[in-house]
Design a protein around this motif. Structure first.
Motif, PDB file in Angstrom:
ATOM      1  N   LEU A   1     -18.215 -45.189 125.215  1.00  0.00           N
ATOM      2  CA  LEU A   1     -18.875 -44.219 126.083  1.00  0.00           C
ATOM      3  C   LEU A   1     -18.726 -42.809 125.530  1.00  0.00           C
ATOM      4  CD1 LEU A   1     -17.751 -45.381 129.626  1.00  0.00           C
ATOM      5  CD2 LEU A   1     -20.034 -45.551 128.635  1.00  0.00           C
ATOM      6  N   PRO A   2     -19.710 -41.960 125.809  1.00  0.00           N
ATOM      7  CA  PRO A   2     -19.539 -40.545 125.440  1.00  0.00           C
ATOM      8  C   PRO A   2     -18.300 -39.983 126.135  1.00  0.00           C
ATOM      9  CG  PRO A   2     -21.788 -40.974 126.160  1.00  0.00           C
ATOM     10  CD  PRO A   2     -20.987 -42.213 126.444  1.00  0.00           C
ATOM     11  N   GLU A   3     -17.616 -39.111 125.448  1.00  0.00           N
ATOM     12  CA  GLU A   3     -16.347 -38.593 125.958  1.00  0.00           C
ATOM     13  C   GLU A   3     -16.487 -37.945 127.333  1.00  0.00           C
ATOM     14  OE1 GLU A   3     -12.754 -35.743 124.405  1.00  0.00           O
ATOM     15  OE2 GLU A   3     -14.048 -36.727 122.938  1.00  0.00           O
ATOM     16  N   ASP A   4     -17.610 -37.293 127.595  1.00  0.00           N
ATOM     17  CA  ASP A   4     -17.779 -36.613 128.878  1.00  0.00           C
ATOM     18  C   ASP A   4     -17.992 -37.588 130.034  1.00  0.00           C
ATOM     19  OD1 ASP A   4     -20.334 -37.311 127.910  1.00  0.00           O
ATOM     20  OD2 ASP A   4     -21.293 -35.668 129.003  1.00  0.00           O
ATOM     21  N   ARG A   5     -18.252 -38.843 129.759  1.00  0.00           N
ATOM     22  CA  ARG A   5     -18.418 -39.851 130.811  1.00  0.00           C
ATOM     23  C   ARG A   5     -17.252 -40.839 130.881  1.00  0.00           C
ATOM     24  NH1 ARG A   5     -24.511 -41.085 131.880  1.00  0.00           N
ATOM     25  NH2 ARG A   5     -25.353 -39.055 131.367  1.00  0.00           N
ATOM     26  N   ARG A   6     -16.420 -40.797 129.895  1.00  0.00           N
ATOM     27  CA  ARG A   6     -15.333 -41.772 129.781  1.00  0.00           C
ATOM     28  C   ARG A   6     -14.326 -41.678 130.923  1.00  0.00           C
ATOM     29  NH1 ARG A   6     -13.061 -41.343 124.158  1.00  0.00           N
ATOM     30  NH2 ARG A   6     -15.205 -41.864 123.712  1.00  0.00           N
ATOM     31  N   LEU A   7     -13.951 -40.479 131.296  1.00  0.00           N
ATOM     32  CA  LEU A   7     -12.938 -40.312 132.338  1.00  0.00           C
ATOM     33  C   LEU A   7     -13.393 -40.933 133.655  1.00  0.00           C
ATOM     34  CD1 LEU A   7     -10.227 -39.235 133.311  1.00  0.00           C
ATOM     35  CD2 LEU A   7     -11.353 -37.045 133.749  1.00  0.00           C
ATOM     36  N   MET A   8     -14.638 -40.694 134.042  1.00  0.00           N
ATOM     37  CA  MET A   8     -15.138 -41.261 135.297  1.00  0.00           C
ATOM     38  C   MET A   8     -15.157 -42.786 135.222  1.00  0.00           C
ATOM     39  SD  MET A   8     -16.097 -40.859 138.378  1.00  0.00           S
ATOM     40  CE  MET A   8     -16.372 -39.110 138.509  1.00  0.00           C
ATOM     41  N   ALA A   9     -15.573 -43.337 134.096  1.00  0.00           N
ATOM     42  CA  ALA A   9     -15.605 -44.795 133.943  1.00  0.00           C
ATOM     43  C   ALA A   9     -14.195 -45.380 134.021  1.00  0.00           C
ATOM     44  CB  ALA A   9     -16.273 -45.179 132.629  1.00  0.00           C
ATOM     45  N   ILE A  10     -13.240 -44.705 133.437  1.00  0.00           N
ATOM     46  CA  ILE A  10     -11.849 -45.168 133.489  1.00  0.00           C
ATOM     47  C   ILE A  10     -11.332 -45.111 134.926  1.00  0.00           C
ATOM     48  CG2 ILE A  10      -9.474 -44.593 132.804  1.00  0.00           C
ATOM     49  CD1 ILE A  10     -10.669 -43.779 130.061  1.00  0.00           C
ATOM     50  N   MET A  11     -11.678 -44.061 135.652  1.00  0.00           N
ATOM     51  CA  MET A  11     -11.245 -43.949 137.051  1.00  0.00           C
ATOM     52  C   MET A  11     -11.839 -45.072 137.895  1.00  0.00           C
ATOM     53  SD  MET A  11     -11.401 -39.776 137.422  1.00  0.00           S
ATOM     54  CE  MET A  11     -11.815 -39.852 139.121  1.00  0.00           C
ATOM     55  N   VAL A  12     -13.113 -45.375 137.692  1.00  0.00           N
ATOM     56  CA  VAL A  12     -13.757 -46.457 138.439  1.00  0.00           C
ATOM     57  C   VAL A  12     -13.130 -47.795 138.081  1.00  0.00           C
ATOM     58  CG1 VAL A  12     -15.939 -47.699 138.735  1.00  0.00           C
ATOM     59  CG2 VAL A  12     -15.910 -45.202 138.766  1.00  0.00           C
ATOM     60  N   THR A  13     -12.865 -48.000 136.792  1.00  0.00           N
ATOM     61  CA  THR A  13     -12.242 -49.245 136.336  1.00  0.00           C
ATOM     62  C   THR A  13     -10.861 -49.407 136.956  1.00  0.00           C
ATOM     63  OG1 THR A  13     -13.467 -49.142 134.259  1.00  0.00           O
ATOM     64  CG2 THR A  13     -11.511 -50.544 134.301  1.00  0.00           C
ATOM     65  N   ASN A  14     -10.069 -48.349 136.956  1.00  0.00           N
ATOM     66  CA  ASN A  14      -8.727 -48.409 137.556  1.00  0.00           C
ATOM     67  C   ASN A  14      -8.799 -48.707 139.047  1.00  0.00           C
ATOM     68  OD1 ASN A  14      -7.271 -47.992 135.225  1.00  0.00           O
ATOM     69  ND2 ASN A  14      -7.220 -45.771 135.465  1.00  0.00           N
ATOM     70  N   ALA A  15      -9.757 -48.102 139.748  1.00  0.00           N
ATOM     71  CA  ALA A  15      -9.914 -48.357 141.176  1.00  0.00           C
ATOM     72  C   ALA A  15     -10.294 -49.818 141.429  1.00  0.00           C
ATOM     73  CB  ALA A  15     -10.965 -47.429 141.779  1.00  0.00           C
ATOM     74  N   PHE A  16     -11.163 -50.364 140.601  1.00  0.00           N
ATOM     75  CA  PHE A  16     -11.567 -51.756 140.738  1.00  0.00           C
ATOM     76  C   PHE A  16     -10.372 -52.686 140.540  1.00  0.00           C
ATOM     77  CE2 PHE A  16     -13.097 -55.714 138.789  1.00  0.00           C
ATOM     78  CZ  PHE A  16     -13.926 -56.171 139.798  1.00  0.00           C
ATOM     79  N   ILE A  17      -9.592 -52.431 139.508  1.00  0.00           N
ATOM     80  CA  ILE A  17      -8.418 -53.264 139.223  1.00  0.00           C
ATOM     81  C   ILE A  17      -7.403 -53.150 140.360  1.00  0.00           C
ATOM     82  CG2 ILE A  17      -6.425 -53.529 137.674  1.00  0.00           C
ATOM     83  CD1 ILE A  17      -8.388 -52.727 135.378  1.00  0.00           C
ATOM     84  N   ALA A  18      -7.183 -51.940 140.862  1.00  0.00           N
ATOM     85  CA  ALA A  18      -6.246 -51.761 141.977  1.00  0.00           C
ATOM     86  C   ALA A  18      -6.717 -52.529 143.204  1.00  0.00           C
ATOM     87  CB  ALA A  18      -6.093 -50.270 142.298  1.00  0.00           C
ATOM     88  N   GLY A  19      -8.010 -52.548 143.450  1.00  0.00           N
ATOM     89  CA  GLY A  19      -8.552 -53.310 144.572  1.00  0.00           C
ATOM     90  C   GLY A  19      -8.328 -54.800 144.416  1.00  0.00           C
ATOM     91  N   MET A  20      -8.510 -55.299 143.200  1.00  0.00           N
ATOM     92  CA  MET A  20      -8.271 -56.720 142.942  1.00  0.00           C
ATOM     93  C   MET A  20      -6.804 -57.066 143.147  1.00  0.00           C
ATOM     94  SD  MET A  20     -10.817 -57.346 139.669  1.00  0.00           S
ATOM     95  CE  MET A  20      -9.781 -58.624 139.057  1.00  0.00           C
ATOM     96  N   GLU A  21      -5.911 -56.191 142.701  1.00  0.00           N
ATOM     97  CA  GLU A  21      -4.477 -56.440 142.871  1.00  0.00           C
ATOM     98  C   GLU A  21      -4.095 -56.405 144.346  1.00  0.00           C
ATOM     99  OE1 GLU A  21      -2.918 -53.377 140.349  1.00  0.00           O
ATOM    100  OE2 GLU A  21      -2.901 -54.700 138.588  1.00  0.00           O
ATOM    101  N   ALA A  22      -4.682 -55.478 145.105  1.00  0.00           N
ATOM    102  CA  ALA A  22      -4.406 -55.402 146.544  1.00  0.00           C
ATOM    103  C   ALA A  22      -4.895 -56.667 147.243  1.00  0.00           C
ATOM    104  CB  ALA A  22      -5.073 -54.165 147.147  1.00  0.00           C
ATOM    105  N   GLN A  23      -6.065 -57.134 146.862  1.00  0.00           N
ATOM    106  CA  GLN A  23      -6.589 -58.363 147.456  1.00  0.00           C
ATOM    107  C   GLN A  23      -5.660 -59.538 147.169  1.00  0.00           C
ATOM    108  OE1 GLN A  23     -10.344 -59.665 145.889  1.00  0.00           O
ATOM    109  NE2 GLN A  23     -10.712 -61.062 147.595  1.00  0.00           N
ATOM    110  N   GLU A  24      -5.154 -59.606 145.958  1.00  0.00           N
ATOM    111  CA  GLU A  24      -4.228 -60.686 145.585  1.00  0.00           C
ATOM    112  C   GLU A  24      -2.973 -60.651 146.452  1.00  0.00           C
ATOM    113  OE1 GLU A  24      -1.686 -61.153 141.679  1.00  0.00           O
ATOM    114  OE2 GLU A  24      -3.795 -61.630 141.286  1.00  0.00           O
ATOM    115  N   ARG A  25      -2.437 -59.442 146.678  1.00  0.00           N
ATOM    116  CA  ARG A  25      -1.240 -59.305 147.525  1.00  0.00           C
ATOM    117  C   ARG A  25      -1.543 -59.688 148.968  1.00  0.00           C
ATOM    118  NH1 ARG A  25      -0.780 -54.603 144.431  1.00  0.00           N
ATOM    119  NH2 ARG A  25      -1.567 -53.344 146.155  1.00  0.00           N
TER     120      ARG A  25
END
Length: 64
Positions: free
Chosen positions: A25-49
């Motif tokens: 990804l272009p550097e100026d869009r990378r941070l937002m994509a990483i934040m969305v990815t982290n939020a998605f993973i955190a949601g999956m982990e919360a669902q598992e718990r």
């Protein structure tokens, strides 16, 4: 203390694909994509718990 987790080959392949996607990804869009990815993973982990907690409660009700 955090415990070590073993990952399957499929999980590692998915992680590699995700990292390659984020790196492309272009550097100026990378941070937002990483934040969305982290939020998605955190949601999956919360669902598992939550599922594990529900299973423990149902097992307690059944006398398991």
């Amino acid at each position: 203390m955090k415990t070590e987790k073993a990952y399957t080959k499929e999980q590692l392949a998915n992680a590699n694909q995700t990292m390659a996607f984020l790196a492309a990804l272009p550097e100026d869009r990378r941070l937002m994509a990483i934040m969305v990815t982290n939020a998605f993973i955190a949601g999956m982990e919360a669902q598992e718990r939550m599922i594990a907690q529900r299973m423990r409660k149902e097992g307690a009700k059944d006398g398991r």
